[in-house]
Design a protein around this motif. Structure first.
Motif, PDB file in Angstrom:
ATOM      1  N   GLU A 190      -9.128  -4.696  -2.068  1.00 23.08           N
ATOM      2  CA  GLU A 190      -8.555  -6.050  -2.035  1.00 23.08           C
ATOM      3  C   GLU A 190      -9.710  -7.016  -1.807  1.00 23.08           C
ATOM      4  OE1 GLU A 190      -5.201  -8.743   0.354  1.00 23.08           O
ATOM      5  OE2 GLU A 190      -5.526  -6.630   0.883  1.00 23.08           O
ATOM      6  N   ALA A 191     -10.351  -7.404  -2.853  1.00 23.61           N
ATOM      7  CA  ALA A 191     -11.499  -8.303  -2.755  1.00 23.61           C
ATOM      8  C   ALA A 191     -11.025  -9.699  -2.374  1.00 23.61           C
ATOM      9  CB  ALA A 191     -12.247  -8.329  -4.076  1.00 23.61           C
ATOM     10  N   PRO A 192     -11.790 -10.431  -1.544  1.00 26.42           N
ATOM     11  CA  PRO A 192     -11.363 -11.764  -1.090  1.00 26.42           C
ATOM     12  C   PRO A 192     -11.113 -12.738  -2.222  1.00 26.42           C
ATOM     13  CG  PRO A 192     -13.186 -10.950   0.249  1.00 26.42           C
ATOM     14  CD  PRO A 192     -13.029  -9.985  -0.887  1.00 26.42           C
ATOM     15  N   GLY A 193     -11.956 -12.751  -3.238  1.00 28.09           N
ATOM     16  CA  GLY A 193     -11.774 -13.723  -4.302  1.00 28.09           C
ATOM     17  C   GLY A 193     -10.977 -13.211  -5.479  1.00 28.09           C
ATOM     18  N   ALA A 194     -10.533 -11.968  -5.429  1.00 23.42           N
ATOM     19  CA  ALA A 194      -9.828 -11.374  -6.570  1.00 23.42           C
ATOM     20  C   ALA A 194      -8.374 -11.797  -6.590  1.00 23.42           C
ATOM     21  CB  ALA A 194      -9.939  -9.863  -6.506  1.00 23.42           C
ATOM     22  N   ASP A 195      -7.770 -11.725  -7.797  1.00 25.10           N
ATOM     23  CA  ASP A 195      -6.353 -12.064  -7.959  1.00 25.10           C
ATOM     24  C   ASP A 195      -5.450 -10.847  -7.818  1.00 25.10           C
ATOM     25  OD1 ASP A 195      -7.022 -14.713  -8.475  1.00 25.10           O
ATOM     26  OD2 ASP A 195      -7.229 -14.327 -10.643  1.00 25.10           O
ATOM     27  N   HIS A 196      -6.035  -9.640  -7.739  1.00 24.44           N
ATOM     28  CA  HIS A 196      -5.233  -8.430  -7.724  1.00 24.44           C
ATOM     29  C   HIS A 196      -5.657  -7.517  -6.583  1.00 24.44           C
ATOM     30  CE1 HIS A 196      -4.960  -9.917 -11.879  1.00 24.44           C
ATOM     31  NE2 HIS A 196      -3.744  -9.344 -11.908  1.00 24.44           N
ATOM     32  N   ILE A 197      -4.760  -6.602  -6.295  1.00 26.27           N
ATOM     33  CA  ILE A 197      -5.030  -5.516  -5.359  1.00 26.27           C
ATOM     34  C   ILE A 197      -4.996  -4.221  -6.174  1.00 26.27           C
ATOM     35  CG2 ILE A 197      -4.248  -4.282  -3.308  1.00 26.27           C
ATOM     36  CD1 ILE A 197      -2.909  -6.877  -2.383  1.00 26.27           C
ATOM     37  N   TYR A 198      -6.007  -3.405  -5.985  1.00 30.95           N
ATOM     38  CA  TYR A 198      -6.126  -2.163  -6.774  1.00 30.95           C
ATOM     39  C   TYR A 198      -6.033  -0.970  -5.833  1.00 30.95           C
ATOM     40  CZ  TYR A 198      -7.881  -5.395 -10.284  1.00 30.95           C
ATOM     41  OH  TYR A 198      -8.008  -6.440 -11.168  1.00 30.95           O
ATOM     42  N   VAL A 199      -5.218   0.001  -6.254  1.00 33.62           N
ATOM     43  CA  VAL A 199      -5.061   1.250  -5.504  1.00 33.62           C
ATOM     44  C   VAL A 199      -5.386   2.400  -6.461  1.00 33.62           C
ATOM     45  CG1 VAL A 199      -3.509   2.703  -4.167  1.00 33.62           C
ATOM     46  CG2 VAL A 199      -3.261   0.199  -4.072  1.00 33.62           C
ATOM     47  N   THR A 200      -6.398   3.203  -6.096  1.00 37.79           N
ATOM     48  CA  THR A 200      -6.792   4.347  -6.938  1.00 37.79           C
ATOM     49  C   THR A 200      -6.283   5.634  -6.310  1.00 37.79           C
ATOM     50  OG1 THR A 200      -8.921   4.638  -5.814  1.00 37.79           O
ATOM     51  CG2 THR A 200      -8.861   3.113  -7.684  1.00 37.79           C
ATOM     52  N   VAL A 201      -5.637   6.474  -7.150  1.00 34.99           N
ATOM     53  CA  VAL A 201      -5.086   7.754  -6.705  1.00 34.99           C
ATOM     54  C   VAL A 201      -5.702   8.852  -7.585  1.00 34.99           C
ATOM     55  CG1 VAL A 201      -3.020   9.124  -6.314  1.00 34.99           C
ATOM     56  CG2 VAL A 201      -2.930   6.617  -6.070  1.00 34.99           C
ATOM     57  N   PRO A 202      -6.421   9.797  -6.992  1.00 33.74           N
ATOM     58  CA  PRO A 202      -7.025  10.853  -7.816  1.00 33.74           C
ATOM     59  C   PRO A 202      -5.953  11.769  -8.407  1.00 33.74           C
ATOM     60  CG  PRO A 202      -7.348  11.299  -5.487  1.00 33.74           C
ATOM     61  CD  PRO A 202      -6.754   9.932  -5.561  1.00 33.74           C
ATOM     62  N   ILE A 203      -6.187  12.205  -9.688  1.00 32.71           N
ATOM     63  CA  ILE A 203      -5.293  13.172 -10.353  1.00 32.71           C
ATOM     64  C   ILE A 203      -5.964  14.545 -10.199  1.00 32.71           C
ATOM     65  CG2 ILE A 203      -4.159  13.800 -12.521  1.00 32.71           C
ATOM     66  CD1 ILE A 203      -4.419  10.876 -13.370  1.00 32.71           C
ATOM     67  N   VAL A 204      -5.528  15.240  -9.183  1.00 31.79           N
ATOM     68  CA  VAL A 204      -6.202  16.475  -8.766  1.00 31.79           C
ATOM     69  C   VAL A 204      -5.171  17.573  -8.624  1.00 31.79           C
ATOM     70  CG1 VAL A 204      -7.637  17.544  -6.984  1.00 31.79           C
ATOM     71  CG2 VAL A 204      -7.948  15.132  -7.551  1.00 31.79           C
TER      72      VAL A 204
ATOM     73  N   GLN B 299       0.818  -1.209   0.000  1.00 31.61           N
ATOM     74  CA  GLN B 299       0.000   0.000   0.000  1.00 31.61           C
ATOM     75  C   GLN B 299       0.854   1.262   0.000  1.00 31.61           C
ATOM     76  OE1 GLN B 299      -2.931  -0.092   3.104  1.00 31.61           O
ATOM     77  NE2 GLN B 299      -3.672  -2.148   2.528  1.00 31.61           N
ATOM     78  N   LYS B 300       1.897   1.257   0.789  1.00 34.94           N
ATOM     79  CA  LYS B 300       2.777   2.438   0.834  1.00 34.94           C
ATOM     80  C   LYS B 300       3.461   2.642  -0.519  1.00 34.94           C
ATOM     81  CE  LYS B 300       6.427   4.568   3.563  1.00 34.94           C
ATOM     82  NZ  LYS B 300       7.190   5.034   2.415  1.00 34.94           N
ATOM     83  N   ASN B 301       3.915   1.526  -1.121  1.00 39.87           N
ATOM     84  CA  ASN B 301       4.545   1.639  -2.436  1.00 39.87           C
ATOM     85  C   ASN B 301       3.569   2.190  -3.474  1.00 39.87           C
ATOM     86  OD1 ASN B 301       5.015   0.063  -5.231  1.00 39.87           O
ATOM     87  ND2 ASN B 301       7.008   0.499  -4.269  1.00 39.87           N
ATOM     88  N   ALA B 302       2.324   1.700  -3.408  1.00 42.52           N
ATOM     89  CA  ALA B 302       1.318   2.171  -4.367  1.00 42.52           C
ATOM     90  C   ALA B 302       1.020   3.648  -4.166  1.00 42.52           C
ATOM     91  CB  ALA B 302       0.042   1.330  -4.210  1.00 42.52           C
ATOM     92  N   GLN B 303       0.901   4.047  -2.910  1.00 45.08           N
ATOM     93  CA  GLN B 303       0.606   5.455  -2.640  1.00 45.08           C
ATOM     94  C   GLN B 303       1.755   6.360  -3.099  1.00 45.08           C
ATOM     95  OE1 GLN B 303      -0.357   5.843   1.485  1.00 45.08           O
ATOM     96  NE2 GLN B 303      -2.102   4.415   1.382  1.00 45.08           N
ATOM     97  N   ASP B 304       2.968   5.960  -2.782  1.00 45.26           N
ATOM     98  CA  ASP B 304       4.119   6.793  -3.184  1.00 45.26           C
ATOM     99  C   ASP B 304       4.230   6.867  -4.706  1.00 45.26           C
ATOM    100  OD1 ASP B 304       4.644   7.122  -0.518  1.00 45.26           O
ATOM    101  OD2 ASP B 304       6.241   5.593  -0.437  1.00 45.26           O
ATOM    102  N   LEU B 305       4.116   5.675  -5.347  1.00 44.28           N
ATOM    103  CA  LEU B 305       4.218   5.645  -6.795  1.00 44.28           C
ATOM    104  C   LEU B 305       3.061   6.418  -7.445  1.00 44.28           C
ATOM    105  CD1 LEU B 305       5.590   4.533  -9.351  1.00 44.28           C
ATOM    106  CD2 LEU B 305       4.142   2.482  -9.113  1.00 44.28           C
ATOM    107  N   GLY B 306       1.837   6.168  -6.921  1.00 41.21           N
ATOM    108  CA  GLY B 306       0.667   6.826  -7.508  1.00 41.21           C
ATOM    109  C   GLY B 306       0.711   8.329  -7.351  1.00 41.21           C
ATOM    110  N   ARG B 307       1.093   8.824  -6.205  1.00 41.65           N
ATOM    111  CA  ARG B 307       1.125  10.269  -5.980  1.00 41.65           C
ATOM    112  C   ARG B 307       2.179  10.946  -6.883  1.00 41.65           C
ATOM    113  NH1 ARG B 307       0.011   9.094  -0.188  1.00 41.65           N
ATOM    114  NH2 ARG B 307      -2.071   9.934   0.243  1.00 41.65           N
ATOM    115  N   SER B 308       3.337  10.277  -6.953  1.00 39.61           N
ATOM    116  CA  SER B 308       4.397  10.910  -7.783  1.00 39.61           C
ATOM    117  C   SER B 308       3.992  10.962  -9.261  1.00 39.61           C
ATOM    118  CB  SER B 308       5.711  10.135  -7.604  1.00 39.61           C
ATOM    119  OG  SER B 308       5.574   8.812  -8.091  1.00 39.61           O
TER     120      SER B 308
END
Length: 490
Positions: A140-154, A44-53
């Motif tokens: 992070e859905a229980p049956g899903a194969d992926h984790i999704y992180v959404t970052v708004p472009i604002v 999650q931290k990696n996604a947030q840092d990457l997404g924000r940058s």
């Protein structure tokens, strides 16, 4: 057998090993849970840092509608030889939730709606926030194969789109499995060291306890074997148990010795009462016989052979009377001084028994003509010891008598060949009615002991496979021996 009935030398290592395994399992479980949580936080931290940058750089690009520049921005993290982004893909949505650009354009075509990309994206489309002030959102859905992180472009309250960072759950599983294997090997290494140490410690601690248990179990059988204090030289509870056992063993030995002495005392007291009751009955006829012999010597005219025989009878009857007196500890024996002729009489009296068994007697008396010792008692001691020696030597055996002066003491030594005496026989040799007397009741040696004690001397025995030796040591300068009034018939 139940587990709790096992010996402590087995239960201690089992309990220690069980505690170590339980501790290792608890620590491993805690480590696993903490590792899993840490991996999720790291993703999650990696996604947030990457997404924000990236989102910060995408705002001006999307403002100018530069799709190629946007594609270059989302593809740049995957262009390095080693993907340090950890993400699987990056996707940019416009304000209508349609694909603006993606690092995987073949999978995520431009202008495709998010819901049309699959069930997981459809579920994401229905839940991720679209407001300008929305924060980073993780799905992070229980049956899903992926984790999704959404970052708004604002920027400045204006939201141009959304950046979706996609992570494959297998990445977390792979890293988690690797960390779990490392933890497992470390745990096994620790157990490989601790379990043998625990087993050795349990055996080492229980060894003294096992020895004490064996010794205490043997008490009922009369086995009072000691414990070497060097086996456990410490002062803890086990060491105190060692000391307590040794104290108990010492007291039991003292008690056993006291009981043995009391038994011997009771036996001697019973014998004393017996001899006291029969002494009177024996002395009456003896007195008459001695008086008759005295009358015969005074008024008769016997020939030399008869006179010699009468003298021998007189000394023999006197010896019988004073032997009875020797049985009484309190008796005050009176007799004439010991002479060389007394030893000759003893040799004549035992010669018949020696001839019967073809026993060779070596006679080595070296004493003066007269000694200040009661002759009757010394004769009795020699008679008993010599007859016992002849019997013990057996057919064709050898018996040796030595009599010599050693300072102010008369030293009498009787030796014989034959079967040696056992330690048990030596321990109870001078007690009456012992079970070790094969050809009698044990009174002969007990009488010898009584006489030697009354005369202030000692008697001792020693036995080897080669011979058995009895040694009697009698002090010569007894005040009552030489000057005592003669208790002889008139």
């Amino acid at each position: 057998m139940r587990l709790f009935d096992l010996s402590l030398r087995f239960k201690m290592p089992l309990w220690g090993g069980g505690l170590i395994l339980a501790t290792a399992l608890a620590l491993s479980t805690s480590f696993v849970l903490q590792t899993w949580d840490t991996l999720h936080q790291e993703i999650q931290k990696n996604a947030q840092d990457l997404g924000r940058s990236i989102a910060h750089s995408l705002f001006p690009v999307m403002l100018h509608d530069d799709v190629w520049q946007a594609y270059e921005l989302v593809s740049r993290p995957f262009a390095t030889p080693q993907n340090t982004a950890l993400a699987e893909s990056l996707m940019v949505l416009d304000s209508a939730a349609k694909v603006y650009v993606s690092s995987r354009p073949e999978e995520h075509p431009v202008l495709s709606s998010l819901a049309s990309l699959g069930e997981e994206f459809q579920a994401l489309d229905s839940v991720f926030p679209r407001s300008a002030d929305a924060d980073v959102f993780v799905l992070e859905a229980p049956g899903a194969d992926h984790i999704y992180v959404t970052v708004p472009i604002v920027s400045d309250g204006v939201r141009l789109g959304t950046l979706i960072v996609t992570y494959n759950k297998s990445l977390i599983s792979e890293r988690f499995t690797q960390l779990l294997e490392n933890a497992l090997w470390i745990t096994l290494a620790v157990l490989a060291v601790l379990l043998p140490v625990t087993a050795y410690w349990g055996q080492r601690m229980m060894q003294p306890m096992r020895l004490i248990t064996e010794r205490i179990s043997g008490i009922g059988r009369g086995d009072l074997e000691g414990l070497d204090a060097r086996l456990y030289p410490y002062q803890d509870e086990v060491g105190q148990l060692f000391l307590a056992y040794e104290g108990m063993r010492t007291k039991l030995l003292e008690k056993a010795e006291l009981e043995r002495q009391m038994l011997t005392t009771d036996r001697l007291a019973a014998l004393g009462r017996l001899t006291a009751s029969i002494a009177h009955e024996i002395n009456n006829p003896l007195g008459g016989m001695l008086n008759s012999i005295s009358t015969l010597k005074k008024h008769g005219s016997p020939d030399p052979v008869t006179q010699k025989t009468v003298s021998l009878l007189e000394r023999g009857l006197t010896q019988i009377r004073e032997t009875v007196a020797a049985l009484l500890v309190e008796a005050k024996v009176k007799s004439r001084p010991l002479a060389q002729s007394d030893l000759d009489d003893v040799r004549v009296l035992v010669s018949h028994a020696a001839k019967k068994l073809a026993t060779q007697i070596t006679w080595k008396p070296e004493i003066p003509e007269s000694l200040a010792l009661p002759s009757t008692l010394v004769r009795q001691v020699l008679m008993n010891l010599l007859l016992n020696a002849i019997s013990a030597a057996g057919q064709g055996g050898q018996v040796t008598l030595r009599a010599e002066i050693n300072g102010q003491h008369l030293l009498l030594t009787v030796e014989n060949t034959g079967k040696p005496l056992s330690p048990e026989q030596l321990a109870h040799l001078f007690e009456p009615f012992t079970p070790f007397s094969e050809n009698g009741n044990g009174l002969g040696l007990w009488i010898c002991y009584q006489i030697a004690t009354q005369l202030g001397g000692t008697i001792r025995a020693e036995s080897t496979p080669a011979q058995t030796r009895f040694t009697v040591n009698l002090p010569i300068d007894l005040p009552h021996a030489a000057n005592a009034p003669q208790n002889l018939p008139d």
